[in-house]
Write a protein that holds these residues in place. Structure first.
Motif, PDB file in Angstrom:
ATOM      1  N   ALA A   1      -6.907   6.627 -26.610  1.00  0.00           N
ATOM      2  CA  ALA A   1      -6.096   6.124 -25.504  1.00  0.00           C
ATOM      3  C   ALA A   1      -6.922   6.033 -24.228  1.00  0.00           C
ATOM      4  O   ALA A   1      -7.813   6.859 -23.975  1.00  0.00           O
ATOM      5  CB  ALA A   1      -4.893   7.037 -25.276  1.00  0.00           C
ATOM      6  N   VAL A   2      -6.631   5.014 -23.407  1.00  0.00           N
ATOM      7  CA  VAL A   2      -7.246   4.858 -22.089  1.00  0.00           C
ATOM      8  C   VAL A   2      -6.112   4.870 -21.063  1.00  0.00           C
ATOM      9  O   VAL A   2      -5.336   3.912 -20.989  1.00  0.00           O
ATOM     10  CB  VAL A   2      -8.044   3.546 -21.980  1.00  0.00           C
ATOM     11  CG1 VAL A   2      -8.590   3.367 -20.566  1.00  0.00           C
ATOM     12  CG2 VAL A   2      -9.182   3.516 -22.995  1.00  0.00           C
ATOM     13  N   PRO A   3      -5.972   5.956 -20.290  1.00  0.00           N
ATOM     14  CA  PRO A   3      -4.915   5.998 -19.283  1.00  0.00           C
ATOM     15  C   PRO A   3      -5.072   4.853 -18.287  1.00  0.00           C
ATOM     16  O   PRO A   3      -6.180   4.564 -17.833  1.00  0.00           O
ATOM     17  CB  PRO A   3      -5.126   7.362 -18.604  1.00  0.00           C
ATOM     18  CG  PRO A   3      -5.903   8.170 -19.601  1.00  0.00           C
ATOM     19  CD  PRO A   3      -6.773   7.188 -20.319  1.00  0.00           C
ATOM     20  N   MET A   4      -3.966   4.192 -17.965  1.00  0.00           N
ATOM     21  CA  MET A   4      -4.051   3.035 -17.086  1.00  0.00           C
ATOM     22  C   MET A   4      -3.039   3.142 -15.959  1.00  0.00           C
ATOM     23  O   MET A   4      -1.887   3.512 -16.159  1.00  0.00           O
ATOM     24  CB  MET A   4      -3.804   1.746 -17.885  1.00  0.00           C
ATOM     25  CG  MET A   4      -4.143   0.476 -17.130  1.00  0.00           C
ATOM     26  SD  MET A   4      -5.861   0.436 -16.510  1.00  0.00           S
ATOM     27  CE  MET A   4      -6.788   0.679 -18.046  1.00  0.00           C
ATOM     28  N   THR A   5      -3.491   2.822 -14.748  1.00  0.00           N
ATOM     29  CA  THR A   5      -2.641   2.738 -13.569  1.00  0.00           C
ATOM     30  C   THR A   5      -2.888   1.380 -12.923  1.00  0.00           C
ATOM     31  O   THR A   5      -3.861   0.681 -13.247  1.00  0.00           O
ATOM     32  CB  THR A   5      -2.981   3.840 -12.553  1.00  0.00           C
ATOM     33  OG1 THR A   5      -4.342   3.648 -12.102  1.00  0.00           O
ATOM     34  CG2 THR A   5      -2.848   5.229 -13.188  1.00  0.00           C
ATOM     35  N   ASP A   6      -2.022   0.993 -11.986  1.00  0.00           N
ATOM     36  CA  ASP A   6      -2.248  -0.278 -11.307  1.00  0.00           C
ATOM     37  C   ASP A   6      -3.557  -0.252 -10.524  1.00  0.00           C
ATOM     38  O   ASP A   6      -4.276  -1.257 -10.451  1.00  0.00           O
ATOM     39  CB  ASP A   6      -1.058  -0.634 -10.407  1.00  0.00           C
ATOM     40  CG  ASP A   6      -0.733   0.438  -9.372  1.00  0.00           C
ATOM     41  OD1 ASP A   6      -1.330   1.530  -9.413  1.00  0.00           O
ATOM     42  OD2 ASP A   6       0.127   0.167  -8.522  1.00  0.00           O
ATOM     43  N   ARG A   7      -3.909   0.911  -9.969  1.00  0.00           N
ATOM     44  CA  ARG A   7      -5.165   1.030  -9.220  1.00  0.00           C
ATOM     45  C   ARG A   7      -6.363   0.821 -10.140  1.00  0.00           C
ATOM     46  O   ARG A   7      -7.303   0.092  -9.795  1.00  0.00           O
ATOM     47  CB  ARG A   7      -5.237   2.405  -8.559  1.00  0.00           C
ATOM     48  CG  ARG A   7      -6.535   2.661  -7.798  1.00  0.00           C
ATOM     49  CD  ARG A   7      -6.565   4.064  -7.249  1.00  0.00           C
ATOM     50  NE  ARG A   7      -7.838   4.361  -6.611  1.00  0.00           N
ATOM     51  CZ  ARG A   7      -8.190   5.559  -6.150  1.00  0.00           C
ATOM     52  NH1 ARG A   7      -7.329   6.572  -6.253  1.00  0.00           N
ATOM     53  NH2 ARG A   7      -9.370   5.744  -5.590  1.00  0.00           N
TER      54      ARG A   7
ATOM     55  N   GLY B   1     -19.000  -4.758 -24.265  1.00  0.00           N
ATOM     56  CA  GLY B   1     -19.687  -3.843 -23.372  1.00  0.00           C
ATOM     57  C   GLY B   1     -19.143  -2.435 -23.456  1.00  0.00           C
ATOM     58  O   GLY B   1     -18.175  -2.168 -24.174  1.00  0.00           O
ATOM     59  N   GLN B   2     -19.763  -1.542 -22.729  1.00  0.00           N
ATOM     60  CA  GLN B   2     -19.341  -0.155 -22.634  1.00  0.00           C
ATOM     61  C   GLN B   2     -19.071   0.175 -21.180  1.00  0.00           C
ATOM     62  O   GLN B   2     -19.769  -0.309 -20.269  1.00  0.00           O
ATOM     63  CB  GLN B   2     -20.432   0.791 -23.168  1.00  0.00           C
ATOM     64  CG  GLN B   2     -20.708   0.651 -24.647  1.00  0.00           C
ATOM     65  CD  GLN B   2     -19.661   1.339 -25.506  1.00  0.00           C
ATOM     66  OE1 GLN B   2     -19.054   2.315 -25.085  1.00  0.00           O
ATOM     67  NE2 GLN B   2     -19.456   0.827 -26.717  1.00  0.00           N
ATOM     68  N   ALA B   3     -18.057   0.993 -20.929  1.00  0.00           N
ATOM     69  CA  ALA B   3     -17.724   1.381 -19.560  1.00  0.00           C
ATOM     70  C   ALA B   3     -17.195   2.793 -19.527  1.00  0.00           C
ATOM     71  O   ALA B   3     -16.600   3.282 -20.510  1.00  0.00           O
ATOM     72  CB  ALA B   3     -16.699   0.432 -18.961  1.00  0.00           C
ATOM     73  N   ASN B   4     -17.394   3.469 -18.398  1.00  0.00           N
ATOM     74  CA  ASN B   4     -16.783   4.767 -18.149  1.00  0.00           C
ATOM     75  C   ASN B   4     -15.545   4.508 -17.288  1.00  0.00           C
ATOM     76  O   ASN B   4     -15.650   4.154 -16.117  1.00  0.00           O
ATOM     77  CB  ASN B   4     -17.771   5.685 -17.408  1.00  0.00           C
ATOM     78  CG  ASN B   4     -17.141   7.012 -17.028  1.00  0.00           C
ATOM     79  OD1 ASN B   4     -16.042   7.338 -17.485  1.00  0.00           O
ATOM     80  ND2 ASN B   4     -17.815   7.776 -16.188  1.00  0.00           N
ATOM     81  N   TRP B   5     -14.373   4.641 -17.884  1.00  0.00           N
ATOM     82  CA  TRP B   5     -13.150   4.263 -17.201  1.00  0.00           C
ATOM     83  C   TRP B   5     -12.855   5.138 -15.992  1.00  0.00           C
ATOM     84  O   TRP B   5     -12.177   4.696 -15.063  1.00  0.00           O
ATOM     85  CB  TRP B   5     -11.985   4.251 -18.184  1.00  0.00           C
ATOM     86  CG  TRP B   5     -12.258   3.371 -19.379  1.00  0.00           C
ATOM     87  CD1 TRP B   5     -12.291   3.750 -20.696  1.00  0.00           C
ATOM     88  CD2 TRP B   5     -12.578   1.974 -19.368  1.00  0.00           C
ATOM     89  NE1 TRP B   5     -12.607   2.683 -21.505  1.00  0.00           N
ATOM     90  CE2 TRP B   5     -12.787   1.582 -20.721  1.00  0.00           C
ATOM     91  CE3 TRP B   5     -12.697   1.033 -18.345  1.00  0.00           C
ATOM     92  CZ2 TRP B   5     -13.123   0.279 -21.045  1.00  0.00           C
ATOM     93  CZ3 TRP B   5     -13.037  -0.254 -18.682  1.00  0.00           C
ATOM     94  CH2 TRP B   5     -13.245  -0.638 -20.010  1.00  0.00           C
ATOM     95  N   ASP B   6     -13.369   6.358 -15.978  1.00  0.00           N
ATOM     96  CA  ASP B   6     -13.170   7.225 -14.809  1.00  0.00           C
ATOM     97  C   ASP B   6     -13.842   6.666 -13.568  1.00  0.00           C
ATOM     98  O   ASP B   6     -13.466   7.012 -12.435  1.00  0.00           O
ATOM     99  CB  ASP B   6     -13.715   8.630 -15.089  1.00  0.00           C
ATOM    100  CG  ASP B   6     -12.872   9.388 -16.114  1.00  0.00           C
ATOM    101  OD1 ASP B   6     -11.708   8.984 -16.317  1.00  0.00           O
ATOM    102  OD2 ASP B   6     -13.375  10.352 -16.701  1.00  0.00           O
TER     103      ASP B   6
END
Length: 268
Positions: free
Chosen positions: A25-31, A260-265
């Protein structure tokens, strides 16, 4: 840290960051959605797509516009998701259950039944949705159609001559549309429909799949076009098939740009 893979895809230039969250899971907010979509400091896209597990379909698709708002439906993104999954599939969205079929380099998507009642658009109060008694400068009497999300369609002599960048945001945010609206400016050409779309929460885009669906339905319903009909947008052409009482079928391309790869934080 929350890190993971994403896919950059587009349908006729309408581009997406797609994150498959079915395993992790990737937590998602509008920000966070806004930060990812930002073209200068993020990955950049018109819409950000999350794929999740579904109890009643092959996958659940959640859609975030570039402004961070979560919306119900996106036709071009649906085609991209089917292409990414790599086989015919069903997709759960907030706008309803839809299905996609791979057809060579193209994807056909059953977008479900259009809705025309004022409360289904939705509008702020009851009115004729076939010719709304409203106007913004020279744009008047649009047809309102819900194809999983709300659309207002204006037919004009030449869609290229309308300043949609000026009028689009005004119409989108008008109080007659309590959930805002996608603005479609169309003209009937010989053998096709020319279309420009101001997308709710994303602005002017090169292509809009649900806009093509809504506009084709409106044109067919008004007797201005016959099914199937090609809808030409700045990014290319989408083919729409619809007959009264039947689901809309949209056919068009979907392109994978890179993985690609990303750090969602890092995105808040």
């Amino acid at each position: 840290m929350t890190a993971g893979e994403f896919h950059k895809m587009h349908g006729l230039g309408n581009d997406f960051v797609i994150i498959d969250c079915r395993a992790v899971a990737v937590p998602m907010t509008d920000r966070r959605a806004r930060a990812i979509a930002d073209r200068k400091t993020g990955i950049g896209c018109d819409q950000m797509i999350l794929l999740e597990k579904s109890d009643n379909a092959d996958v659940r698709m959640r859609i975030y516009n570039a402004d961070g708002s979560e919306v119900e439906s996106c036709g071009n993104a649906t085609r991209c998701v089917v292409a990414l999954i790599g086989h015919d599939c069903t997709i759960e969205t907030a706008g309803g259950l839809i299905s996609g079929i791979l057809e060579g380099n193209a994807v056909s998507v059953n977008m479900g039944l259009p809705r025309f009642e004022w409360q289904d658009i939705p509008l702020a109060f009851a009115m004729d949705t076939a010719a709304m008694p409203v106007a913004w400068e020279d744009l008047e009497s649009p047809m309102a159609v819900n194809v999983g999300n709300p659309h207002a369609i204006f037919f004009v002599p030449d869609a290229d001559l309308v300043d949609i960048a000026k009028l689009g945001p005004v119409i989108e945010a008008d109080s007659v549309f309590p959930q805002k609206v996608n603005v479609n400016i169309a003209s009937i050409e010989e053998g096709y429909i020319k279309l420009h779309v101001w997308e709710r929460g994303a602005g002017l885009t090169r292509a809009c799949g649900t806009g093509a669906c809504a506009t084709a339905v409106a044109a067919i319903r008004k007797g201005l076009a016959r099914s199937p009909v090609d809808v030409r947008l700045p990014g290319g052409t989408i083919n729409i098939t619809w007959n009264d009482g039947e689901p809309i079928v949209m056919k068009g391309p979907a392109a994978h740009v890179f993985t690609g790869q990303a750090n969602w934080d890092d995105f808040g």
